[in-house]
Design an enzyme around this catalytic site. Structure first.
Site, PDB file in Angstrom:
ATOM      1  N   ILE A 199      18.124   0.654  18.067  1.00 32.22           N
ATOM      2  CA  ILE A 199      17.016   0.501  17.118  1.00 32.22           C
ATOM      3  C   ILE A 199      17.324   1.128  15.767  1.00 32.22           C
ATOM      4  CG2 ILE A 199      15.107   0.216  18.740  1.00 32.22           C
ATOM      5  CD1 ILE A 199      14.618   3.253  18.522  1.00 32.22           C
ATOM      6  N   GLY A 202      22.287   5.763  11.838  1.00 35.08           N
ATOM      7  CA  GLY A 202      22.343   6.705  10.717  1.00 35.08           C
ATOM      8  C   GLY A 202      23.795   6.994  10.421  1.00 35.08           C
ATOM      9  N   ASN A 203      24.004   7.840   9.456  1.00 30.31           N
ATOM     10  CA  ASN A 203      25.385   8.187   9.136  1.00 30.31           C
ATOM     11  C   ASN A 203      26.003   9.036  10.233  1.00 30.31           C
ATOM     12  OD1 ASN A 203      25.525   6.920   6.560  1.00 30.31           O
ATOM     13  ND2 ASN A 203      24.148   8.511   5.812  1.00 30.31           N
ATOM     14  N   PHE A 204      25.178   9.725  10.986  1.00 32.27           N
ATOM     15  CA  PHE A 204      25.704  10.655  11.977  1.00 32.27           C
ATOM     16  C   PHE A 204      25.312  10.295  13.393  1.00 32.27           C
ATOM     17  CE2 PHE A 204      24.746  12.894   8.001  1.00 32.27           C
ATOM     18  CZ  PHE A 204      26.041  13.172   7.616  1.00 32.27           C
ATOM     19  N   ASP A 349      16.364  16.547   3.392  1.00 33.25           N
ATOM     20  CA  ASP A 349      16.832  15.153   3.438  1.00 33.25           C
ATOM     21  C   ASP A 349      15.637  14.200   3.554  1.00 33.25           C
ATOM     22  OD1 ASP A 349      18.737  13.189   3.287  1.00 33.25           O
ATOM     23  OD2 ASP A 349      19.310  13.274   5.394  1.00 33.25           O
TER      24      ASP A 349
HETATM   25  N1  LIG Z   1      12.295   8.332  17.126  1.00 34.55           N
HETATM   26  C1  LIG Z   1      12.680   7.183  16.565  1.00 34.55           C
HETATM   27  N2  LIG Z   1      11.973   6.048  16.761  1.00 34.55           N
HETATM   28  C2  LIG Z   1      12.353   4.884  16.166  1.00 34.55           C
HETATM   29  N3  LIG Z   1      13.437   4.775  15.347  1.00 34.55           N
HETATM   30  C3  LIG Z   1      14.176   5.880  15.126  1.00 34.55           C
HETATM   31  C4  LIG Z   1      13.849   7.138  15.717  1.00 34.55           C
HETATM   32  N4  LIG Z   1      14.750   8.055  15.302  1.00 34.55           N
HETATM   33  C5  LIG Z   1      15.595   7.418  14.479  1.00 34.55           C
HETATM   34  N5  LIG Z   1      15.268   6.113  14.366  1.00 34.55           N
HETATM   35  C6  LIG Z   1      15.961   5.105  13.545  1.00 34.55           C
HETATM   36  O1  LIG Z   1      17.337   5.451  13.448  1.00 34.55           O
HETATM   37  C7  LIG Z   1      17.711   5.731  12.092  1.00 34.55           C
HETATM   38  C8  LIG Z   1      18.731   6.854  12.064  1.00 34.55           C
HETATM   39  O2  LIG Z   1      18.160   8.036  12.603  1.00 34.55           O
HETATM   40  P1  LIG Z   1      18.421   9.466  11.950  1.00 34.55           P
HETATM   41  O3  LIG Z   1      18.008   9.452  10.494  1.00 34.55           O
HETATM   42  O4  LIG Z   1      17.783  10.502  12.777  1.00 34.55           O
HETATM   43  O5  LIG Z   1      20.012   9.514  12.068  1.00 34.55           O
HETATM   44  P2  LIG Z   1      21.084  10.274  11.192  1.00 34.55           P
HETATM   45  O6  LIG Z   1      22.419   9.866  11.679  1.00 34.55           O
HETATM   46  O7  LIG Z   1      20.787  11.735  11.195  1.00 34.55           O
HETATM   47  O8  LIG Z   1      20.786   9.639   9.777  1.00 34.55           O
HETATM   48  P3  LIG Z   1      21.239  10.024   8.298  1.00 34.55           P
HETATM   49  O9  LIG Z   1      22.134   8.929   7.895  1.00 34.55           O
HETATM   50  O10 LIG Z   1      19.966  10.050   7.509  1.00 34.55           O
HETATM   51  O11 LIG Z   1      21.865  11.352   8.368  1.00 34.55           O
HETATM   52  C9  LIG Z   1      16.386   6.061  11.383  1.00 34.55           C
HETATM   53  O12 LIG Z   1      16.449   5.786  10.004  1.00 34.55           O
HETATM   54  C10 LIG Z   1      15.415   5.131  12.122  1.00 34.55           C
HETATM   55  O13 LIG Z   1      15.484   3.835  11.600  1.00 34.55           O
END
Ligand SMILES: Nc1ncnc2c1ncn2[C@@H]1O[C@H](COP(=O)(O)OP(=O)(O)OP(=O)(O)O)[C@@H](O)[C@H]1O
Length: 516
Positions: A199, A202-204, A349
């Site tokens: 779903i 993200g970058n990480f 962020d």
């Molecule tokens: N609890 C959730 N329910 C639905 N979608 C989610 C949820 N958590 C994350 N997502 C989806 O996944 C994407 C990436 O999650 P998240 O921002 O936590 O990851 P990240 O790797 O830390 O991202 P970033 O690139 O901002 O560092 C979010 O932008 C969202 O679209």
């Protein structure tokens, strides 16, 4: 095409914000230390203003590479270093350059123009990430209409997915499709979950939808955030090298930061960490370095409350959000940030992608039609605490971090900054983006009359506070007051309390019934 349409197109063509490199200012003593308490040495960032570059450059003052101290990056120029660990095929495709693209392109990420000025620069395994991004996004867009409509509280979520008959011994091992996770509140209790689909990305991390493995119909749904470790850690030739250890320490710090924050906070408008795949992530302060083995790093899956509406970037990109919804979303976001600041945590962020919406738009509209029910449930959850930080009341932050379009000028300029005021800057950017359907520091649409905007980088425009109202120029919405006072110089900028007290936000607060 009206001016408003064009502005909307610009915003909708925009792709998700890449993160800035996270590094310290050289002149300031290191405050963030690795898990052993040893300070991390960093390649000194180059902060001279000349590095903003000429017209053809779009550089932030320091190289946008997550691993500044990686030796093959450190010796390169900022431009080279951005590409050092990023194959050209993996560069992020930013649609900001496609000012007059047809709307269809909005939904077809593979067709947006490649803007070489904006490079995905983080430690994610790039070659895997880039092709995944477009397909995952479209997957998510098409899947939203089918999501569960049940209104669930966190307690219901845990309660329904927990099964008395599950014991760690009776569980089959985690497979790609099945996940066993222990509750963070009581690691002896486990959940067994089945993967449904991806779903988010993200970058990480990659984020998946899972449901209770025991029941197929109306099963409780959760989001599982699977942390992606950098290639340098996965395929390290020399796991004992200082470079490997430093990278491991950085990744571990970020992970612990997120886990610690999520376990220590509780607010309806902040994402809930329900369980983790391995109790080590709850019990150990060094979950990666203490468990690294010949098989590699222990995988980390965080089981989170699921937000069926996806993130605000996607929702706002696909729909024109009605004013009442926009106001409600921003109010809940303000409440989440106020809670963090009251508890001396800065998020660092804040961006559209990290604001999750609990229900799909059509469900929200139905909920709003029933005014008695409208204030009963929260609709926003703030996510992604990988860059958050606990601070002392008067402490200034020194880590240069955040996401490109949302960072405050003081972070860009490389001076110690008040993390709370950088958060309110980002809130102003978010509210502007929702109101104007474009990001404030993107190039102006060509059709906008008046003084021609100089060709310059986003960083340039941010450092000059160079933004203006377009669609809303003649509006007297009280929301504009918040943006005017947040996307502003730090000595004049509103803090979170001021935002909360503004008529735009305070007018909604009284209708919210879910607050403790
Ligand atoms: N609890 C959730 N329910 C639905 N979608 C989610 C949820 N958590 C994350 N997502 C989806 O996944 C994407 C990436 O999650 P998240 O921002 O936590 O990851 P990240 O790797 O830390 O991202 P970033 O690139 O901002 O560092 C979010 O932008 C969202 O679209």
């Amino acid at each position: 095409m009206t001016m408003g349409d064009e502005a909307a197109n610009m915003y909708r063509c925009a792709t998700r914000a890449p993160r800035l490199e996270q590094n310290e200012f050289p002149a300031v003593q290191d405050r963030e230390r690795d898990q052993n308490g040893t300070s991390i040495t960093h390649t000194p960032p180059k902060l001279s203003i000349q590095q903003f570059g000429g017209d053809d450059m779009s550089l932030l003052p320091t190289p946008l590479v997550y691993t500044p101290s990686s030796p093959n990056v450190a010796s390169l120029s900022p431009v080279e270093s951005r590409f050092a660990s990023t194959p050209s095929s993996a560069r992020s495709k930013k649609g900001y350059g496609a000012l007059n693209s047809p709307i269809a392109e909005t939904f077809n990420r593979s067709h947006v123009l490649e803007d070489k000025q904006r490079i995905l620069s983080e430690y994610a395994p790039h070659s895997a990430l880039a092709p995944a991004t477009a397909s995952t996004l479209s997957q998510r867009i098409s899947s939203l209409s089918g999501v569960a409509r049940k209104l669930e509280s966190v307690e219901e979520t845990i309660g329904a997915a927990l099964n008395e008959s599950y014991t760690p011994e009776s569980l089959s091992p985690t497979t790609d499709e099945l996940l066993t996770a222990c509750l963070v509140k009581d690691t002896t209790q486990t959940l067994r979950l089945r993967k449904i689909r991806q779903i988010g990305v993200g970058n990480f991390s990659d984020v998946y939808l899972y449901q209770d493995a025991a029941s197929a119909m109306h099963a409780t749904k959760v989001a599982v955030k699977h942390v992606k470790f950098p290639e340098e850690l996965i395929h390290a030739s020399s796991p004992k090298s200082p470079q490997y250890r430093e990278m491991l320490s950085r990744v571990e710090s970020s992970l612990i930061r997120e886990l610690d924050a999520l376990m220590g906070i509780s607010h309806p408008c902040i994402t809930h960490l329900l369980a983790v795949n391995n109790p080590i992530f709850v019990s150990s302060k060094r979950p990666l370095s203490s468990a690294v083995s010949a098989q590699g790093l222990p995988p980390c899956d965080m089981v989170l409350s699921y937000c069926a509406g996806g993130d605000l970037f996607e929702m706002a990109s696909q729909n024109v959000l009605p004013d009442w919804l926009l106001r409600r979303i921003f109010t809940e976001l303000t409440l989440a940030v106020q809670y963090l600041h009251e508890n001396l945590i800065v998020h660092r962020d804040l961006k559209l992608e990290n604001v999750l919406i609990k229900y799909p738009l059509d469900t929200l509209i139905q909920m709003h039609d029933d005014q008695t029910a409208w204030g009963l449930h929260h609709i926003v959850e703030l996510a992604d605490f990988g860059l958050c930080r606990r601070i002392e009341p008067d402490e200034m932050c020194t880590t240069r971090c955040g996401s490109e379009d949302y960072v405050s000028p003081e972070i860009l300029m490389g001076v110690p900054y008040d993390g709370r005021l950088s958060d309110t800057w980002a809130l102003g950017v978010i509210l502007y983006a929702l109101l104007e359907e474009r990001l404030p520091f993107d190039p102006l649409p060509a059709a906008i009359p008046g003084k021609r905007q100089r060709r310059s980088s986003t960083a340039h425009r941010i450092s000059r506070y160079e933004w203006r109202w377009i669609k809303m120029v003649d509006s007297d919405s009280p929301a504009k007051q918040i943006v005017d006072n947040c996307v502003n110089r730090k000595n004049l900028r509103w803090n979170i309390q001021k935002i909360l007290e503004s008529p735009y936000v305070s007018g909604v607060l009284t209708s919210l019934k879910f607050l403790p």
